[in-house]
Design an enzyme around this catalytic site. Structure first.
Site, mmCIF file in Angstrom:
data_model
loop_
_atom_site.group_PDB
_atom_site.id
_atom_site.type_symbol
_atom_site.label_atom_id
_atom_site.label_comp_id
_atom_site.label_asym_id
_atom_site.label_seq_id
_atom_site.Cartn_x
_atom_site.Cartn_y
_atom_site.Cartn_z
ATOM 1 N N ASP A 190 -7.634 2.015 6.798
ATOM 2 C CA ASP A 190 -6.396 2.548 7.374
ATOM 3 C C ASP A 190 -6.510 4.060 7.527
ATOM 4 O O ASP A 190 -7.542 4.665 7.202
ATOM 5 C CB ASP A 190 -5.166 2.149 6.545
ATOM 6 N N ARG A 248 -4.951 -4.927 6.658
ATOM 7 C CA ARG A 248 -6.032 -3.974 6.938
ATOM 8 C C ARG A 248 -7.334 -4.703 7.273
ATOM 9 O O ARG A 248 -8.071 -4.311 8.182
ATOM 10 C CB ARG A 248 -6.240 -3.047 5.741
ATOM 11 N N ASP A 277 0.824 -1.209 0.000
ATOM 12 C CA ASP A 277 0.000 0.000 0.000
ATOM 13 C C ASP A 277 0.858 1.259 0.000
ATOM 14 O O ASP A 277 1.942 1.285 0.597
ATOM 15 C CB ASP A 277 -0.912 0.032 1.230
ATOM 16 N N TYR A 326 4.727 -8.783 8.771
ATOM 17 C CA TYR A 326 4.361 -7.379 8.923
ATOM 18 C C TYR A 326 4.382 -6.984 10.394
ATOM 19 O O TYR A 326 4.139 -7.809 11.281
ATOM 20 C CB TYR A 326 2.943 -7.118 8.398
#
Length: 275
Positions: free
Chosen positions: A105, A198, A63, A91
């Site tokens: 987000d 997300r 992203d 992550y």
């Protein structure tokens, strides 16, 4: 006649990771990298009958609001990028309780706010257990997934009504709480390809009887490449350093039966063909 720099660049074939900062899209990072390499080599970009001066691409969208490891394929290495799409990733993400957005987000518009004072770290630990293993996950509407060849995120920004994609199977190998300071909490995640952090944070918020969205997201590992040990920062985006990286990192990649030898400058390292 091509110079030494151009010959060295065009001879490169393999995979290497770069560090993607927050802000640019993954495609913009690739374009910037490509431009720097072509300029150093004294070459101009051309596209003719689907042939390009330099073949280069990335192995999995990160992203624009996220940072971290972005795996790059160069030359025939672009044929191996599919292995990065399906491979495991790690992550670190900071979520915010009590706030939901349309993009899931901090880059999006707030769509809902709910109380979160009832949530304890024990609650969070217990909820996370249900998200480990093989699970079904609905991808975010704002994503790189496409409908009729166009990204869902692009369609949404044009005001086009978009239906959510159906839930699909993904795998979470490990999931733990690194920090809990309400409304903020930090998770470490190791997952399969096709997984959306997300969506995870949003689903965790719902399971805690509140809502949540991602405040910060960093991809710390993709395949064998880690952010600390392997990802090249912009100052290292040179023909010489990337040539060294392709050669240096080749042994980190698996070599299944039917592999294909991809030549790097002054190197005969074996790098696998795509499955």
């Amino acid at each position: 006649m091509a110079g030494d720099g151009a010959n060295k660049l065009l001879a490169l074939s393999g995979l290497f990771p770069v560090y993607k900062p927050k802000g640019p899209t993954s495609a913009q990072v690739v374009a910037q990298l490509k431009g720097k390499l072509l300029k150093e080599a004294g070459l101009k970009e051309y596209v003719k009958k689907r042939k390009q001066t330099l073949k280069i691409g990335h192995g999995g969208t990160l992203d624009s609001s996220a940072s971290g490891v972005l795996v790059i394929g160069i030359g025939d290495g672009t044929k191996m990028l599919g292995t990065m799409l399906t491979g495991s990733k790690k992550y670190s993400t900071e979520g915010e309780l009590g706030k939901a957005t349309d993009t899931l987000d901090a880059s999006g518009t707030v769509t809902e706010e709910k109380p979160y004072d009832h949530v304890t770290k024990e609650d969070l630990d217990n909820v996370l257990k249900s998200f480990v293993g093989d699970i079904m996950q609905v991808p975010p509407l704002f994503s790189a997934l496409k409908r009729d060849g166009e990204r869902l995120s692009s369609l949404l920004r044009k005001g086009v009504t978009v239906e959510a994609k159906p839930a699909r199977p993904v795998t979470v190998y490990s999931l733990s709480v690194r920090d809990f300071q309400p409304p903020l909490f930090t998770l470490n995640v190791e997952c399969s390809g096709g997984f959306y952090v997300r969506s995870l944070v949003s689903d965790v918020g719902k399971a805690l009887k509140t809502c949540a969205s991602v405040k910060d997201l960093v991809r710390t590992k993709q395949g064998p490449f880690t952010i600390e040990d392997h990802a090249l920062k912009e100052e290292d985006w040179t023909i010489g350093r990337i040539s060294d990286a392709v050669r240096e990192f080749a042994p980190l990649l698996p070599t299944p039966p039917g592999n294909k030898k991809l030549k790097t400058d002054n190197s005969d390292k074996i790098i696998p063909s795509p499955e």
